[in-house]
Scaffold this motif. Structure first.
Motif, PDB file in Angstrom:
ATOM      1  N   MET A 187       0.905  -1.087   0.078  1.00 21.91           N
ATOM      2  CA  MET A 187       0.059  -0.085   0.020  1.00 21.91           C
ATOM      3  C   MET A 187       0.905   1.214  -0.080  1.00 21.91           C
ATOM      4  O   MET A 187       1.671   1.392   1.145  1.00 21.91           O
ATOM      5  N   ILE A 188       0.713   2.049  -0.930  1.00 19.16           N
ATOM      6  CA  ILE A 188       1.479   3.411  -1.175  1.00 19.16           C
ATOM      7  C   ILE A 188       0.853   4.519  -0.608  1.00 19.16           C
ATOM      8  O   ILE A 188      -0.206   4.728  -1.485  1.00 19.16           O
ATOM      9  N   LEU A 189       1.274   5.371   0.229  1.00 20.06           N
ATOM     10  CA  LEU A 189       0.689   6.314   0.723  1.00 20.06           C
ATOM     11  C   LEU A 189       1.539   7.564   0.409  1.00 20.06           C
ATOM     12  O   LEU A 189       2.629   7.573  -0.194  1.00 20.06           O
ATOM     13  N   VAL A 248      -5.525   7.214  -5.405  1.00 24.63           N
ATOM     14  CA  VAL A 248      -6.191   5.898  -5.270  1.00 24.63           C
ATOM     15  C   VAL A 248      -7.498   6.295  -4.313  1.00 24.63           C
ATOM     16  O   VAL A 248      -8.492   5.497  -4.372  1.00 24.63           O
ATOM     17  N   GLY A 249      -7.294   6.959  -3.348  1.00 16.55           N
ATOM     18  CA  GLY A 249      -8.596   7.431  -2.391  1.00 16.55           C
ATOM     19  C   GLY A 249      -8.239   6.717  -1.192  1.00 16.55           C
ATOM     20  O   GLY A 249      -9.542   6.251  -0.738  1.00 16.55           O
ATOM     21  N   ARG A 250      -7.243   6.926  -0.583  1.00 22.25           N
ATOM     22  CA  ARG A 250      -7.191   6.377   0.818  1.00 22.25           C
ATOM     23  C   ARG A 250      -7.008   7.574   1.791  1.00 22.25           C
ATOM     24  O   ARG A 250      -7.800   7.905   2.222  1.00 22.25           O
ATOM     25  N   ILE A 251      -5.709   8.070   1.963  1.00 25.21           N
ATOM     26  CA  ILE A 251      -5.332   9.051   2.853  1.00 25.21           C
ATOM     27  C   ILE A 251      -6.203  10.302   2.330  1.00 25.21           C
ATOM     28  O   ILE A 251      -6.890  11.123   3.348  1.00 25.21           O
ATOM     29  N   PRO A 252      -5.995  10.679   1.248  1.00 24.85           N
ATOM     30  CA  PRO A 252      -6.727  12.045   0.915  1.00 24.85           C
ATOM     31  C   PRO A 252      -8.204  11.947   1.150  1.00 24.85           C
ATOM     32  O   PRO A 252      -8.807  12.879   1.937  1.00 24.85           O
ATOM     33  N   GLN A 301       0.266  -2.091   6.934  1.00 20.05           N
ATOM     34  CA  GLN A 301       1.513  -1.969   6.416  1.00 20.05           C
ATOM     35  C   GLN A 301       1.638  -1.136   5.249  1.00 20.05           C
ATOM     36  O   GLN A 301       0.740  -1.430   4.519  1.00 20.05           O
ATOM     37  N   TYR A 302       2.413  -0.279   5.372  1.00 23.23           N
ATOM     38  CA  TYR A 302       2.393   0.620   4.194  1.00 23.23           C
ATOM     39  C   TYR A 302       3.632   1.271   3.754  1.00 23.23           C
ATOM     40  O   TYR A 302       4.513   1.087   4.767  1.00 23.23           O
ATOM     41  N   LEU A 303       3.666   2.006   2.661  1.00 23.18           N
ATOM     42  CA  LEU A 303       5.196   2.638   2.258  1.00 23.18           C
ATOM     43  C   LEU A 303       4.795   4.214   1.902  1.00 23.18           C
ATOM     44  O   LEU A 303       3.705   4.374   0.969  1.00 23.18           O
ATOM     45  N   ASP A 304       5.530   5.219   2.368  1.00 23.90           N
ATOM     46  CA  ASP A 304       5.698   6.590   1.807  1.00 23.90           C
ATOM     47  C   ASP A 304       6.053   6.363   0.338  1.00 23.90           C
ATOM     48  O   ASP A 304       7.027   5.801   0.064  1.00 23.90           O
ATOM     49  N   MET A 331     -12.547  -1.496   3.663  1.00 25.28           N
ATOM     50  CA  MET A 331     -11.930  -1.878   2.308  1.00 25.28           C
ATOM     51  C   MET A 331     -10.805  -0.961   1.665  1.00 25.28           C
ATOM     52  O   MET A 331      -9.874  -1.432   1.020  1.00 25.28           O
ATOM     53  N   GLU A 332     -10.791   0.399   2.109  1.00 29.77           N
ATOM     54  CA  GLU A 332      -9.968   1.226   1.558  1.00 29.77           C
ATOM     55  C   GLU A 332      -8.524   1.012   2.135  1.00 29.77           C
ATOM     56  O   GLU A 332      -7.363   1.397   1.242  1.00 29.77           O
ATOM     57  N   PHE A 333      -8.448   0.300   3.115  1.00 32.28           N
ATOM     58  CA  PHE A 333      -6.962  -0.187   3.553  1.00 32.28           C
ATOM     59  C   PHE A 333      -6.566  -1.739   3.194  1.00 32.28           C
ATOM     60  O   PHE A 333      -5.906  -2.204   3.961  1.00 32.28           O
TER      61      PHE A 333
END
Length: 334
Positions: free
Chosen positions: A154-156, A162-166, A189-192, A257-259
């Motif tokens: 998951m790329i943040l 994509v519609g996660r953090i924003p 688990q994610y990555l900047d 689901m977004e994550f």
């Protein structure tokens, strides 16, 4: 390095270009030239990658130390690019995905987990997993050990379309009481995106090849960490109402689901946030603090506004229906 970025205007591509410029790399981009203007200092080539002859003409006789390719659709396009560049580029970095692994993903999976079947010459862009795996095979066909396959989780971070953090930041901005998918202790688990870009550029510089699962360490961050830190860096006066997934499902609210915490049927998929990243950490991946990722994402949204959503991303209203949320909040209050 002399770097060629295939893409370079959205999310990962934009982060790669900006990180490369900060490093002092000489950057060329190739894209359709339809969205953002090229960054200052970038040599911009314009072509539709689905048109092999147009791409050939745009690239001319250029040579580069490395190419980074963010393509996510028909594998045949990656194959055409790789074949065209094989004799004049030293290293090919392909931004792939953990999605290339066969579903369901086993818990604690690493790079050796089973892979989906794919055709590097396919024009099918609808099957994301097969398209990304086909792209991998296309790069390997022409570059072999000179290919780096970055199987991102998951790329943040800034530029996310994509519609996660924003989406979450805008939702928290409204204030009041908002539902959050319990439990708060759920690991993420994610990555900047900028850490992904920096690692791929350093890897290209030293000629690192092979396939790597590229995401942050498992268990380092929880969903509660993410949302409470988001409130801290923004200063929003919002109350998180942690609600069980079963209750959310009963009310038709697919939060989680977004994550990747829930599948469309409401079940909790395995292997989403516990990947084994021993190999990529040993290969030099560094991960910035969550607070920095969220603060910089919020600063970007304030400066540039909401990004245009990707055609293959869920619509902004997918995760929550305001009326259904209010009914559930009223139910919980009573």
């Amino acid at each position: 390095m002399k770097l060629l970025v295939m893409g370079g205007t959205h999310h990962v591509g934009r982060a790669v270009v900006e990180t490369a410029l900060e490093r002092g790399d000489e950057v060329t981009t190739l894209n359709r030239g339809l969205s953002r203007p090229p960054a200052p200092g970038v040599h911009a080539l314009v072509a539709d990658r689905t048109d092999a002859s147009a791409m050939t003409a745009a690239l001319g006789s250029g040579e580069w130390d490395a190419v980074i390719d963010t393509w996510a659709w028909a594998p045949r396009v990656v194959r055409d690019s790789a074949r065209l560049l094989a004799g004049r580029v030293g290293h090919y970095g392909y931004v792939s995905s953990r999605g290339v692994h066969s579903w369901p993903w086993p818990p604690g999976a690493d790079e050796h987990a089973p892979l989906v079947q794919a055709d590097p010459g396919s024009d099918d862009a609808l099957d994301y997993a097969a398209a990304k795996r086909g792209g991998e095979l296309a790069v390997l066909e022409s570059f072999g050990e000179r290919a780096l396959l970055a199987r991102a989780g998951m790329i943040l971070g800034p530029y996310e379309d994509v519609g996660r953090i924003p989406w979450w930041l805008r939702r928290l901005e409204k204030g009041g009481r908002v539902l959050a998918p319990a439990p708060a202790e759920t690991p993420l688990q994610y990555l900047d995106v900028r850490d992904l870009a920096a690692w791929m550029l350093r890897s290209a510089e030293r000629g690192l090849g092979g396939a790597f699962t590229v995401t942050g360490p498992p268990g380092a961050v929880t969903l509660g960490d993410l949302l409470t830190t988001a409130l801290e860096v923004t200063g929003f006066d919002t109350e998180l109402v942690w609600t069980s997934p079963d209750l959310l499902q009963q009310h038709g609210l697919p939060l989680g689901m977004e994550f990747g915490l829930r599948a469309p049927d409401g079940s909790a998929p395995s292997g989403m946030h516990d990947a084994d990243v021993t190999a990529v950490l040993a290969a030099g991946l560094t991960v910035r603090p969550l607070r920095q990722t969220l603060a910089d994402t919020w600063a970007w949204l304030q400066a540039e506004g909401d990004p245009a959503p990707r055609a293959d991303a869920p619509s902004p209203d997918t995760w929550i229906d305001a009326a259904a949320e209010q009914r559930l909040l009223d139910h919980l209050s009573s």
